[in-house]
Design a protein around this motif. Structure first.
Motif, PDB file in Angstrom:
ATOM      1  N   GLU A 140      11.306  35.696  37.381  1.00  0.00           N
ATOM      2  CA  GLU A 140      10.908  36.518  36.486  1.00  0.00           C
ATOM      3  C   GLU A 140       9.665  37.240  36.829  1.00  0.00           C
ATOM      4  N   ARG A 141       8.811  36.688  37.420  1.00  0.00           N
ATOM      5  CA  ARG A 141       7.695  37.253  38.008  1.00  0.00           C
ATOM      6  C   ARG A 141       7.879  38.512  39.015  1.00  0.00           C
ATOM      7  N   LEU A 142       8.996  38.234  39.729  1.00  0.00           N
ATOM      8  CA  LEU A 142       9.160  39.178  40.965  1.00  0.00           C
ATOM      9  C   LEU A 142      10.177  40.339  40.532  1.00  0.00           C
ATOM     10  N   SER A 143      11.009  39.902  39.401  1.00  0.00           N
ATOM     11  CA  SER A 143      12.213  40.927  38.971  1.00  0.00           C
ATOM     12  C   SER A 143      11.673  42.244  38.565  1.00  0.00           C
ATOM     13  N   PHE A 144      12.250  43.293  39.045  1.00  0.00           N
ATOM     14  CA  PHE A 144      11.873  44.653  38.682  1.00  0.00           C
ATOM     15  C   PHE A 144      12.756  45.062  37.611  1.00  0.00           C
ATOM     16  N   GLY A 145      13.664  44.313  37.186  1.00  0.00           N
ATOM     17  CA  GLY A 145      14.689  44.786  36.195  1.00  0.00           C
ATOM     18  C   GLY A 145      15.055  43.730  35.203  1.00  0.00           C
ATOM     19  N   PRO A 146      15.858  44.192  34.123  1.00  0.00           N
ATOM     20  CA  PRO A 146      16.240  42.848  33.207  1.00  0.00           C
ATOM     21  C   PRO A 146      17.460  42.177  34.014  1.00  0.00           C
ATOM     22  N   THR A 147      17.748  40.968  33.091  1.00  0.00           N
ATOM     23  CA  THR A 147      18.577  40.073  33.645  1.00  0.00           C
ATOM     24  C   THR A 147      19.660  40.031  32.437  1.00  0.00           C
ATOM     25  N   PHE A 148      20.874  39.563  32.625  1.00  0.00           N
ATOM     26  CA  PHE A 148      22.094  39.330  31.698  1.00  0.00           C
ATOM     27  C   PHE A 148      22.635  38.008  31.808  1.00  0.00           C
ATOM     28  N   GLN A 149      23.328  37.665  32.803  1.00  0.00           N
ATOM     29  CA  GLN A 149      24.186  36.206  32.914  1.00  0.00           C
ATOM     30  C   GLN A 149      25.214  36.077  31.953  1.00  0.00           C
ATOM     31  N   GLU A 150      25.694  37.135  31.490  1.00  0.00           N
ATOM     32  CA  GLU A 150      27.117  37.031  30.881  1.00  0.00           C
ATOM     33  C   GLU A 150      27.788  38.273  30.877  1.00  0.00           C
ATOM     34  N   VAL A 151      29.152  38.521  30.480  1.00  0.00           N
ATOM     35  CA  VAL A 151      29.738  39.634  30.281  1.00  0.00           C
ATOM     36  C   VAL A 151      29.998  40.114  29.201  1.00  0.00           C
ATOM     37  N   TYR A 152      29.506  41.656  29.236  1.00  0.00           N
ATOM     38  CA  TYR A 152      29.410  42.425  27.857  1.00  0.00           C
ATOM     39  C   TYR A 152      30.668  43.041  27.434  1.00  0.00           C
ATOM     40  N   GLU A 153      31.153  42.884  26.265  1.00  0.00           N
ATOM     41  CA  GLU A 153      32.426  43.459  26.028  1.00  0.00           C
ATOM     42  C   GLU A 153      32.059  44.805  25.502  1.00  0.00           C
ATOM     43  N   LEU A 154      32.685  45.846  25.937  1.00  0.00           N
ATOM     44  CA  LEU A 154      32.527  47.155  25.581  1.00  0.00           C
ATOM     45  C   LEU A 154      33.674  47.718  24.521  1.00  0.00           C
ATOM     46  N   GLU A 155      33.341  48.230  23.448  1.00  0.00           N
ATOM     47  CA  GLU A 155      34.378  48.502  22.469  1.00  0.00           C
ATOM     48  C   GLU A 155      34.844  49.693  22.452  1.00  0.00           C
ATOM     49  N   THR A 156      34.255  50.924  22.929  1.00  0.00           N
ATOM     50  CA  THR A 156      34.772  52.186  22.918  1.00  0.00           C
ATOM     51  C   THR A 156      34.239  53.023  24.376  1.00  0.00           C
ATOM     52  N   GLY A 157      34.533  54.182  24.468  1.00  0.00           N
ATOM     53  CA  GLY A 157      34.424  55.116  25.378  1.00  0.00           C
ATOM     54  C   GLY A 157      32.986  55.346  25.364  1.00  0.00           C
ATOM     55  N   GLU A 158      32.344  55.503  24.258  1.00  0.00           N
ATOM     56  CA  GLU A 158      30.820  55.968  24.169  1.00  0.00           C
ATOM     57  C   GLU A 158      30.292  54.769  24.636  1.00  0.00           C
ATOM     58  N   ALA A 159      30.426  53.609  24.329  1.00  0.00           N
ATOM     59  CA  ALA A 159      29.760  52.615  24.769  1.00  0.00           C
ATOM     60  C   ALA A 159      29.710  52.217  26.451  1.00  0.00           C
ATOM     61  N   PHE A 160      31.028  52.697  26.929  1.00  0.00           N
ATOM     62  CA  PHE A 160      31.287  52.694  28.297  1.00  0.00           C
ATOM     63  C   PHE A 160      30.432  53.616  28.852  1.00  0.00           C
ATOM     64  N   LEU A 161      30.295  54.899  28.632  1.00  0.00           N
ATOM     65  CA  LEU A 161      29.496  55.799  28.931  1.00  0.00           C
ATOM     66  C   LEU A 161      28.131  55.638  28.783  1.00  0.00           C
ATOM     67  N   GLU A 162      27.453  54.768  27.985  1.00  0.00           N
ATOM     68  CA  GLU A 162      26.232  54.712  27.685  1.00  0.00           C
ATOM     69  C   GLU A 162      25.713  53.558  28.517  1.00  0.00           C
ATOM     70  N   VAL A 163      26.542  52.534  28.929  1.00  0.00           N
ATOM     71  CA  VAL A 163      26.036  51.466  29.788  1.00  0.00           C
ATOM     72  C   VAL A 163      25.894  52.137  31.187  1.00  0.00           C
ATOM     73  N   ILE A 164      26.647  53.211  31.594  1.00  0.00           N
ATOM     74  CA  ILE A 164      26.604  53.660  32.910  1.00  0.00           C
ATOM     75  C   ILE A 164      25.395  54.408  32.923  1.00  0.00           C
ATOM     76  N   GLU A 165      25.018  55.350  31.960  1.00  0.00           N
ATOM     77  CA  GLU A 165      24.312  56.376  31.997  1.00  0.00           C
ATOM     78  C   GLU A 165      22.788  55.753  31.679  1.00  0.00           C
ATOM     79  N   LYS A 166      22.671  55.015  30.634  1.00  0.00           N
ATOM     80  CA  LYS A 166      21.233  54.604  30.173  1.00  0.00           C
ATOM     81  C   LYS A 166      20.950  53.317  30.660  1.00  0.00           C
ATOM     82  N   GLU A 167      21.541  52.427  31.293  1.00  0.00           N
ATOM     83  CA  GLU A 167      21.021  51.461  31.812  1.00  0.00           C
ATOM     84  C   GLU A 167      20.139  51.383  32.836  1.00  0.00           C
TER      85      GLU A 167
END
Length: 234
Positions: free
Chosen positions: A91-118
């Protein structure tokens, strides 16, 4: 400043021999089961946060008693302590967020958002699936495991219909794995299960992604922890 004053002021999670020993003592104290005799809990308390009177009283015999106590305790406590230290270091050395699960995307907009805004340092793996298509459910299970093993990667899945481009993602090209980072497509694997045997596992998917350099060095893994716990059960 005297040595005793310095030891009192040592913060949690500090480095150095004294720091590691003191952190271990605190962890042992927090992990003590209430069934442990009161005399033993008191000894742990005094070793975890010794006062001036305690230090003088334990100066000669503390090391022997602590040695005996560590070897009396279940090694599982030591494993959990090591895991905690590794997680805190990550956690101290990490330069980005962590997740540890699979996220369900419901729409094409959510798909684009996770690609462009992550986060720009976050790698995103998207599984495009369709219910009833061979291999999709099995790949979902594999990604559930990999998500816990590679917490710095954001694993997602989306039904082909939900993408809004179902004409492109027909059953013939599913399941598909798309890999992105900072909005850039790094990997586009259509009908990815053609690279595996009929019965495949998370290790097969992991090996495939590693061949393309799409996975970081493995860190602490949930699956490995489960195996360790299983070995402790008699």
């Amino acid at each position: 400043m005297s040595g005793s004053t310095q030891e009192k002021e040592l913060p949690a999670n500090h480095t150095g021999p004294k720091g590691v020993i003191n952190d271990w003592r605190r962890f042992k104290l927090d992990s003590v089961d209430q069934t442990v005799p009161q005399s033993k809990r008191e000894l742990l308390r005094q070793m975890s946060s010794p006062g001036d009177d305690d230090k003088e009283r334990f100066q000669r015999k503390m090391s022997v008693q602590e040695y005996e106590m560590i070897h009396e305790e279940d090694e599982h406590c030591l494993k959990r302590y090591r895991k905690q230290c590794m997680q805190e270091m990550h956690e101290r050395l990490s330069f980005g967020p962590t997740f540890q699960e699979v996220y369900e995307l419901e729409t094409g907009e959510a798909f684009l958002e996770v690609i462009e805004k992550e986060h720009r340092l976050t790698q995103v793996v998207v599984h495009i699936y369709q219910h009833g298509v061979k291999g999709c459910e099995q790949l979902n299970s594999c990604l559930d495991c990999l998500a816990s093993e590679y917490p710095s990667i954001k694993f997602c899945r989306i039904d082909a219909v939900g993408t809004g481009a179902s004409e492109r993602f027909t059953p013939e090209v599913l399941p598909a794995l798309l890999v992105y980072k900072a909005g850039e497509l790094l990997g586009n694997f259509l009908a990815v299960t053609k690279h595996f045997n009929e019965d495949f596992f998370a290790t097969d998917v992991e090996g495939f992604l590693n061949e393309y350099g799409l996975l970081p060095e493995k860190e602490l893994t949930a699956c490995a922890d489960d195996e360790d716990e299983g070995e402790d059960v008699e």
